[in-house]
Design a protein around this motif. Structure first.
Motif, PDB file in Angstrom:
ATOM      1  N   LEU A 268      60.658  67.211  57.261  1.00  0.00           N
ATOM      2  CA  LEU A 268      60.331  65.861  57.738  1.00  0.00           C
ATOM      3  C   LEU A 268      60.299  64.811  56.634  1.00  0.00           C
ATOM      4  O   LEU A 268      60.044  63.633  56.920  1.00  0.00           O
ATOM      5  N   GLY A 269      60.553  65.217  55.395  1.00  0.00           N
ATOM      6  CA  GLY A 269      60.384  64.296  54.275  1.00  0.00           C
ATOM      7  C   GLY A 269      61.222  63.037  54.365  1.00  0.00           C
ATOM      8  O   GLY A 269      60.728  61.936  54.118  1.00  0.00           O
ATOM      9  N   ASP A 270      62.479  63.167  54.732  1.00  0.00           N
ATOM     10  CA  ASP A 270      63.354  61.987  54.772  1.00  0.00           C
ATOM     11  C   ASP A 270      62.854  60.952  55.777  1.00  0.00           C
ATOM     12  O   ASP A 270      62.791  59.753  55.477  1.00  0.00           O
ATOM     13  N   ASP A 271      62.483  61.415  56.991  1.00  0.00           N
ATOM     14  CA  ASP A 271      62.004  60.479  58.011  1.00  0.00           C
ATOM     15  C   ASP A 271      60.636  59.909  57.651  1.00  0.00           C
ATOM     16  O   ASP A 271      60.367  58.717  57.864  1.00  0.00           O
ATOM     17  N   SER A 272      59.759  60.747  57.110  1.00  0.00           N
ATOM     18  CA  SER A 272      58.431  60.262  56.716  1.00  0.00           C
ATOM     19  C   SER A 272      58.548  59.232  55.599  1.00  0.00           C
ATOM     20  O   SER A 272      57.813  58.235  55.573  1.00  0.00           O
ATOM     21  N   LYS A 273      59.461  59.451  54.691  1.00  0.00           N
ATOM     22  CA  LYS A 273      59.665  58.506  53.581  1.00  0.00           C
ATOM     23  C   LYS A 273      60.032  57.120  54.089  1.00  0.00           C
ATOM     24  O   LYS A 273      59.564  56.103  53.562  1.00  0.00           O
ATOM     25  N   ARG A 274      60.885  57.080  55.113  1.00  0.00           N
ATOM     26  CA  ARG A 274      61.323  55.782  55.635  1.00  0.00           C
ATOM     27  C   ARG A 274      60.136  54.967  56.143  1.00  0.00           C
ATOM     28  O   ARG A 274      60.057  53.759  55.922  1.00  0.00           O
ATOM     29  N   VAL A 275      59.247  55.622  56.861  1.00  0.00           N
ATOM     30  CA  VAL A 275      58.079  54.925  57.402  1.00  0.00           C
ATOM     31  C   VAL A 275      57.140  54.496  56.277  1.00  0.00           C
ATOM     32  O   VAL A 275      56.686  53.345  56.218  1.00  0.00           O
ATOM     33  N   ARG A 276      56.837  55.407  55.373  1.00  0.00           N
ATOM     34  CA  ARG A 276      55.908  55.089  54.280  1.00  0.00           C
ATOM     35  C   ARG A 276      56.482  54.038  53.332  1.00  0.00           C
ATOM     36  O   ARG A 276      55.737  53.217  52.781  1.00  0.00           O
ATOM     37  N   GLN A 277      57.787  54.059  53.129  1.00  0.00           N
ATOM     38  CA  GLN A 277      58.432  53.040  52.298  1.00  0.00           C
ATOM     39  C   GLN A 277      58.202  51.650  52.887  1.00  0.00           C
ATOM     40  O   GLN A 277      57.844  50.701  52.174  1.00  0.00           O
ATOM     41  N   LYS A 278      58.380  51.514  54.206  1.00  0.00           N
ATOM     42  CA  LYS A 278      58.201  50.222  54.880  1.00  0.00           C
ATOM     43  C   LYS A 278      56.747  49.758  54.831  1.00  0.00           C
ATOM     44  O   LYS A 278      56.467  48.586  54.542  1.00  0.00           O
ATOM     45  N   VAL A 279      55.818  50.686  55.146  1.00  0.00           N
ATOM     46  CA  VAL A 279      54.417  50.298  55.306  1.00  0.00           C
ATOM     47  C   VAL A 279      53.709  50.144  53.966  1.00  0.00           C
ATOM     48  O   VAL A 279      53.072  49.109  53.688  1.00  0.00           O
ATOM     49  N   PHE A 280      53.785  51.157  53.125  1.00  0.00           N
ATOM     50  CA  PHE A 280      52.989  51.144  51.895  1.00  0.00           C
ATOM     51  C   PHE A 280      53.656  50.408  50.741  1.00  0.00           C
ATOM     52  O   PHE A 280      53.003  49.624  50.044  1.00  0.00           O
ATOM     53  N   ILE A 281      54.935  50.640  50.521  1.00  0.00           N
ATOM     54  CA  ILE A 281      55.586  50.063  49.351  1.00  0.00           C
ATOM     55  C   ILE A 281      56.041  48.630  49.612  1.00  0.00           C
ATOM     56  O   ILE A 281      55.782  47.727  48.818  1.00  0.00           O
ATOM     57  N   GLU A 282      56.705  48.397  50.755  1.00  0.00           N
ATOM     58  CA  GLU A 282      57.214  47.052  51.030  1.00  0.00           C
ATOM     59  C   GLU A 282      56.143  46.131  51.595  1.00  0.00           C
ATOM     60  O   GLU A 282      56.016  44.977  51.171  1.00  0.00           O
ATOM     61  N   GLU A 283      55.350  46.625  52.564  1.00  0.00           N
ATOM     62  CA  GLU A 283      54.364  45.755  53.216  1.00  0.00           C
ATOM     63  C   GLU A 283      53.086  45.605  52.408  1.00  0.00           C
ATOM     64  O   GLU A 283      52.575  44.491  52.209  1.00  0.00           O
ATOM     65  N   GLN A 284      52.541  46.726  51.892  1.00  0.00           N
ATOM     66  CA  GLN A 284      51.260  46.680  51.180  1.00  0.00           C
ATOM     67  C   GLN A 284      51.435  46.576  49.666  1.00  0.00           C
ATOM     68  O   GLN A 284      50.435  46.494  48.941  1.00  0.00           O
ATOM     69  N   GLN A 285      52.694  46.582  49.200  1.00  0.00           N
ATOM     70  CA  GLN A 285      52.981  46.392  47.770  1.00  0.00           C
ATOM     71  C   GLN A 285      52.350  47.478  46.880  1.00  0.00           C
ATOM     72  O   GLN A 285      51.931  47.209  45.749  1.00  0.00           O
ATOM     73  N   ILE A 286      52.276  48.693  47.386  1.00  0.00           N
ATOM     74  CA  ILE A 286      51.787  49.808  46.588  1.00  0.00           C
ATOM     75  C   ILE A 286      52.923  50.298  45.692  1.00  0.00           C
ATOM     76  O   ILE A 286      54.037  50.514  46.167  1.00  0.00           O
ATOM     77  N   PRO A 287      52.683  50.464  44.385  1.00  0.00           N
ATOM     78  CA  PRO A 287      53.747  50.934  43.482  1.00  0.00           C
ATOM     79  C   PRO A 287      54.302  52.286  43.941  1.00  0.00           C
ATOM     80  O   PRO A 287      53.550  53.159  44.381  1.00  0.00           O
ATOM     81  N   SER A 288      55.603  52.457  43.836  1.00  0.00           N
ATOM     82  CA  SER A 288      56.238  53.679  44.321  1.00  0.00           C
ATOM     83  C   SER A 288      55.728  54.917  43.584  1.00  0.00           C
ATOM     84  O   SER A 288      55.625  55.999  44.172  1.00  0.00           O
TER      85      SER A 288
END
Length: 328
Positions: free
Chosen positions: A24-44
């Motif tokens: 599930l890593g690829d699909d989970s990454k897509r969601v977390r990338q949008k929410v945490f990294i892009e929206e909440q500006q959490i460093p990758s």
């Protein structure tokens, strides 16, 4: 093993998956990338860590598009819960958390923890979590440690009558069944209610749960019509074949209606056992030798999930040659 189920509403198809990071890593990454990294500006470099490869992951997909994810670490900590902004407010966060908590209970966890962003505190409080420490900062966002003692939503270990069991089978709910007499009563009532199918999977057959009076209705069920199924899937059959008992006698009377197979080594259960009635009601033992089980009634989603697991395990199972040659 990855598991999934699907529900549909107004043309939308919501499906759920569970598995490891490699699944599930690829699909989970897509969601977390949008929410945490892009929206909440959490460093990758703060978002991705070694725990991902060691955790159990959960995913919700809307029309095959990943929209929500969460993970459970090997220490029993829930984290990385993320729901895409476009679909928030539709109960998806609650749905995925319920799946995580159900998995925790099946795994025998007594306590789970998480670190909640302050903005999501009320969400976790409504699920039953309690604050378990002082506020702190993480990735520049205020958090609170929280915890939940599992099992609080189950009926306590008070005695359940036959009438209460019959009433329970009319509504979707989850009950705890405890003690030898209570388990025997529950098994007898469930078997009597079977109309289409009976299935049991266990590492080793426990004759003490199934006396002749409880088993007899299964003979009539097996003969009811061509689609009736009475299936016993045992992890170990050598001792069962030698020791005899009520089930072996029943199988000898009607081997074409009472099927007994041995689990494939790769699909053999270690401790847990379960009994399914018409794929609607589920009696689940965390450990097949213990005097405690959980009852899921009236098409509870856990009964549906286990029914899919059983179908796969049955397909992979093996016939027991020693039983094929036995007769009365």
């Amino acid at each position: 093993m990855s598991t999934s189920d699907t529900s549909q509403n107004k043309g939308l198809r919501l499906s759920a998956r569970q598995g490891g990071w490699d699944q599930l890593g690829d699909d989970s990454k897509r969601v977390r990338q949008k929410v945490f990294i892009e929206e909440q500006q959490i460093p990758s470099d703060e978002e991705w860590d070694a725990e991902d490869a060691l955790s159990e992951h959960f995913l919700l997909l809307l029309n095959d598009r990943p929209v929500a994810t969460a993970r459970l670490t090997s220490q029993g900590s829930i984290g990385r819960l993320a729901v895409l902004k476009a679909v928030r407010g539709k109960g998806l966060g609650k749905k995925i958390m319920q799946r995580v908590l159900e998995h925790c209970r099946r795994s025998g966890l007594k306590r789970v923890t998480l670190n909640a962003q302050i903005s999501a505190l009320s969400f976790y409080l409504k699920l039953g979590f309690k604050v378990a420490g002082e506020e702190y900062m993480e990735v520049s966002i205020p958090h609170l440690p929280m915890e939940m003692q599992l099992g609080n939503d189950l009926q306590q270990d008070s005695e359940v009558t036959e009438e209460e069991l019959l009433d329970a089978l009319e509504n979707t709910q989850q009950l705890r069944i405890h003690g030898h007499q209570q388990l025997q009563l529950c098994i007898r009532v469930l078997i009597q209610q079977a109309r289409r199918s009976f299935a049991l999977e266990t590492p080793a057959y426990m004759d003490k749960w199934f006396d002749e009076a409880a088993l007899n209705p299964l003979l009539a069920l097996g003969r009811r019509h061509q689609h009736s199924k009475v299936q016993w899937l045992l992890g170990e059959t050598r001792q069962f074949s030698r020791q005899g008992g009520a089930l072996l006698k029943l199988h000898q009377r009607a081997p074409s209606h009472i099927e007994i197979r041995q689990s494939h080594p790769l699909y053999r259960p270690a401790q847990q056992a379960f009994m399914l009635i018409d794929e609607r009601h589920l009696l689940w033992w965390p450990h097949h030798q213990e005097l405690c089980a959980e009852l899921y009634t009236a098409e509870h989603r856990e009964a549906y999930r286990i029914a899919q697991v059983f179908k796969l395990n049955w397909q992979k199972s093996e016939t027991v040659k020693s039983l094929q040659t036995q007769s009365l």
